[in-house]
Design a protein around this motif. Structure first.
Motif, PDB file in Angstrom:
ATOM      1  N   ALA A  99       0.833  -1.206   0.000  1.00 32.22           N
ATOM      2  CA  ALA A  99       0.000   0.000   0.000  1.00 32.22           C
ATOM      3  C   ALA A  99       0.871   1.261   0.000  1.00 32.22           C
ATOM      4  CB  ALA A  99      -0.940  -0.002   1.203  1.00 32.22           C
ATOM      5  N   LYS A 100       1.970   1.243   0.763  1.00 30.69           N
ATOM      6  CA  LYS A 100       2.816   2.439   0.859  1.00 30.69           C
ATOM      7  C   LYS A 100       3.602   2.722  -0.423  1.00 30.69           C
ATOM      8  CE  LYS A 100       6.647   0.002   3.059  1.00 30.69           C
ATOM      9  NZ  LYS A 100       7.380  -0.221   4.301  1.00 30.69           N
ATOM     10  N   HIS A 101       3.657   1.755  -1.336  1.00 34.41           N
ATOM     11  CA  HIS A 101       4.398   1.965  -2.589  1.00 34.41           C
ATOM     12  C   HIS A 101       3.497   2.242  -3.781  1.00 34.41           C
ATOM     13  CE1 HIS A 101       7.797  -0.419  -0.549  1.00 34.41           C
ATOM     14  NE2 HIS A 101       7.985   0.865  -0.386  1.00 34.41           N
ATOM     15  N   GLY A 141       2.603  12.123  -9.091  1.00 31.69           N
ATOM     16  CA  GLY A 141       2.848  13.554  -8.907  1.00 31.69           C
ATOM     17  C   GLY A 141       3.134  13.918  -7.465  1.00 31.69           C
ATOM     18  N   CYS A 142       2.127  13.738  -6.581  1.00 28.11           N
ATOM     19  CA  CYS A 142       2.269  14.180  -5.182  1.00 28.11           C
ATOM     20  C   CYS A 142       2.796  13.094  -4.255  1.00 28.11           C
ATOM     21  CB  CYS A 142       0.922  14.688  -4.662  1.00 28.11           C
ATOM     22  SG  CYS A 142      -0.329  13.391  -4.432  1.00 28.11           S
ATOM     23  N   LYS A 143       2.923  11.873  -4.720  1.00 31.90           N
ATOM     24  CA  LYS A 143       3.434  10.726  -3.954  1.00 31.90           C
ATOM     25  C   LYS A 143       2.512  10.286  -2.809  1.00 31.90           C
ATOM     26  CE  LYS A 143       7.055  10.710  -6.519  1.00 31.90           C
ATOM     27  NZ  LYS A 143       6.955   9.945  -7.750  1.00 31.90           N
ATOM     28  N   LYS A 144       1.253  10.737  -2.822  1.00 29.34           N
ATOM     29  CA  LYS A 144       0.289  10.317  -1.810  1.00 29.34           C
ATOM     30  C   LYS A 144      -0.148   8.884  -2.104  1.00 29.34           C
ATOM     31  CE  LYS A 144      -4.208  11.392   0.120  1.00 29.34           C
ATOM     32  NZ  LYS A 144      -5.410  12.230   0.021  1.00 29.34           N
ATOM     33  N   GLU A 145      -0.301   8.067  -1.025  1.00 27.86           N
ATOM     34  CA  GLU A 145      -0.769   6.689  -1.196  1.00 27.86           C
ATOM     35  C   GLU A 145      -2.148   6.698  -1.834  1.00 27.86           C
ATOM     36  OE1 GLU A 145      -0.662   4.151   2.240  1.00 27.86           O
ATOM     37  OE2 GLU A 145       1.367   4.790   2.769  1.00 27.86           O
ATOM     38  N   LEU A 146      -2.321   5.851  -2.835  1.00 28.92           N
ATOM     39  CA  LEU A 146      -3.614   5.752  -3.500  1.00 28.92           C
ATOM     40  C   LEU A 146      -4.526   4.769  -2.778  1.00 28.92           C
ATOM     41  CD1 LEU A 146      -2.361   5.791  -7.178  1.00 28.92           C
ATOM     42  CD2 LEU A 146      -3.419   7.663  -5.899  1.00 28.92           C
ATOM     43  N   GLY A 147      -3.951   3.820  -2.068  1.00 34.57           N
ATOM     44  CA  GLY A 147      -4.705   2.941  -1.186  1.00 34.57           C
ATOM     45  C   GLY A 147      -5.814   2.145  -1.825  1.00 34.57           C
TER      46      GLY A 147
END
Length: 112
Positions: free
Chosen positions: A90-92, A97-103
């Motif tokens: 999940a963390k990868h 763009g923003c590097k936020k987790e998509l989850g």
């Protein structure tokens, strides 16, 4: 003689088990005979995995049969995200763009 009175027989060597008995997969084993298919070491404790009909200790299963993260290449031992035809921790699995987790939520793939 009832089945409760019959001696326990090891599923590996077919010998009568005297002493400690390991019961797993609806069978009985000498403790030293209930072993990992990969490393051949006895499986101590209650945790093991089955894969293709064979029993594996947790470390061997993790190393040889767990899905690998497309981001880091390490085995995934917890939540797996399947996206873009591959597996991710999940963390990868993050926004490019923003590097936020998509989850596992919605995302759009953009090919440049």
């Amino acid at each position: 003689m009832s089945s409760k009175d019959e001696p326990a027989v090891c599923s590996s060597c077919n010998a009568v088990i005297n002493g400690r008995i390991v019961t797993a997969l609806n069978k009985k084993w000498h403790p030293e005979h209930f072993q990992c298919h990969t490393c051949r070491k006895p499986i101590d404790g209650a945790k093991f995995h089955q894969h293709d009909g064979a029993v594996h200790c947790v470390p061997c299963f993790t190393e040889h049969h767990s899905p690998r993260c497309h981001g880091c290449g390490d085995p995934i031992t917890d939540r797996v995200i399947q996206a873009l035809g591959v597996s991710w921790h999940a963390k990868h699995f993050v926004c490019g763009g923003c590097k936020k987790e998509l989850g596992g939520g919605g995302f759009m793939e953009q090919v440049c």
